[in-house]
Design a protein around this motif. Structure first.
Motif, short mmCIF file in Angstrom:
data_model
loop_
_atom_site.label_atom_id
_atom_site.label_comp_id
_atom_site.label_asym_id
_atom_site.label_seq_id
_atom_site.Cartn_x
_atom_site.Cartn_y
_atom_site.Cartn_z
N HIS A 113 1.22 -1.55 -0.10
CA HIS A 113 -0.20 0.40 0.10
C HIS A 113 0.32 1.11 0.29
O HIS A 113 2.35 1.05 0.02
N HIS A 115 1.45 3.68 2.24
CA HIS A 115 2.23 4.88 3.19
C HIS A 115 3.73 4.33 3.68
O HIS A 115 4.24 3.51 3.10
N ASP A 117 5.58 3.60 5.33
CA ASP A 117 6.85 3.00 6.08
C ASP A 117 6.51 1.97 5.27
O ASP A 117 7.59 1.12 5.95
N HIS A 118 6.42 2.06 4.39
CA HIS A 118 6.14 0.51 3.38
C HIS A 118 6.87 1.53 1.93
O HIS A 118 7.50 0.59 1.48
N HIS A 190 -7.48 -0.99 5.05
CA HIS A 190 -5.95 -0.01 5.71
C HIS A 190 -5.52 1.12 4.37
O HIS A 190 -6.48 2.11 5.83
N ASP A 209 -1.02 -3.89 5.95
CA ASP A 209 -0.99 -3.42 7.04
C ASP A 209 -2.73 -3.85 7.68
O ASP A 209 -3.56 -2.96 7.93
ZN LIG Z 1 0.09 1.58 6.68
#
Ligand SMILES: [Zn+2]
Length: 318
Positions: A113, A115, A117-118, A190, A209
């Protein structure tokens, strides 16, 4: 055999520094990140200091933990394929961990996805040789300014090299390193671009997530997430896996079906409690005061999402 490497990541996952984690229960989520020196700057700093743990799973699949979301790695003669990219600041440690697996080059990257942190490591992994795959909504969010209301933060568009080049709508299958890799979209959960990645030969499933193992999950309502979607996604995964499937969550240690079932029970129980109280006319403060997560807090409430923040997210969505 799967080794439990839980220790060492619980304090380091996502954006939580020791100081911030201690402060979390006191803060309204809207003000959470106003207290720190900028979301992106803090995460990059954390990433640069992160210790990465390499955990071999089975077949040619391993997982790297410690920089943002969990990173799955498949290796073989077609080169390395990564699922998620961690923080850009961890480039050196992630590069070292990848080199410790073998000398095969980096060729493919899949984002579960959009975000940060990914996907923060997308740009360097692309420059190192990776073609990036993702759901079309992940590319959409990375291509434009995207605001996450709960973090009170607007992410600027990502640089061109970080934007996924290969996108899909419902599913996509890759054949690399003598195994089939199935990318499948969840209905919005999410975010509106969540996908799972299944390594067929090893029967290992990365679910991004939609699953936080050992922590209350964040749910990004700003880009299409909802508690109902999180429950549906988890039920979809439970219907698809067997007791032998290795499940890689977005955050927390590697899990199996029974652990995912516990997480699903938690989501359903808390959702039902909060929905019932809200239906009776209780305000958010009244619902918070009744502590609907209390029986889960000792096992699930110690991460990025405090019981209060999690309850607020559920209240918003029921
Ligand atoms: Zn996430």
């Amino acid at each position: 055999m799967i080794t439990n490497v839980h220790s060492g990541i619980s304090r380091r996952h996502f954006l939580v520094s020791g100081t911030l984690a201690a402060a979390v229960p006191l803060l309204d989520p809207h003000h959470l990140f106003a207290e720190v020196d900028g979301l992106v700057a803090t995460a990059r700093k954390e990433g640069a200091e992160s210790k990465i743990t390499l955990q071999p799973l089975r077949g040619e699949v391993s997982v790297l933990m410690g920089s943002g979301g969990n990173i799955a790695v498949l290796t073989g003669r077609d080169g390395k394929l990564l699922v998620d990219a961690g923080y850009a600041g961890s480039r050196i440690q992630i590069g070292d961990a990848l080199a410790a697996i073998d000398s095969n080059p980096i060729k493919h990257l899949i984002n579960t996805h959009w975000h940060f942190d990914h996907t923060d490591g997308n740009e360097w992994l692309h420059s190192a040789g990776a073609t990036i795959f993702a759901h079309e909504n992940t590319r959409k969010h990375l291509s434009t300014s995207t605001r996450v209301k709960a973090w009170d933060f607007t992410f600027p568009p990502s640089p061109p090299g970080a934007i996924p080049a290969e996108v899909f709508t419902a599913e996509r299958t890759l054949d690399l390193n003598r195994t089939q890799i199935a990318l499948k979209r969840f209905a919005p959960a999410h975010t509106d671009g969540d996908i799972s990645v299944h390594f067929a030969n090893a029967d290992i499933l990365h679910v991004g997530d939609t699953f936080w193992n050992g922590y209350y999950p964040f749910i990004d309502y700003s880009t299409g997430g909802s508690i109902e979607g999180m429950i549906r996604a988890t039920e979809t995964t439970l219907a698809k896996v067997t007791e032998k499937t290795v499940i890689i969550p977005g955050h927390g240690p590697v899990a199996d079906k029974s652990r995912l079932r516990s997480y699903c029970d938690l989501l359903v129980t808390v959702r039902d409690k909060v929905a019932s109280l809200k239906k009776q006319g209780q305000s958010l403060d009244e619902v918070l005061a009744s502590k609907p997560t209390a029986s889960y807090d000792s096992k699930w409430g110690g991460g990025f999402m405090s019981p209060t923040m999690f309850t607020r997210l559920i209240f918003e969505g029921v």
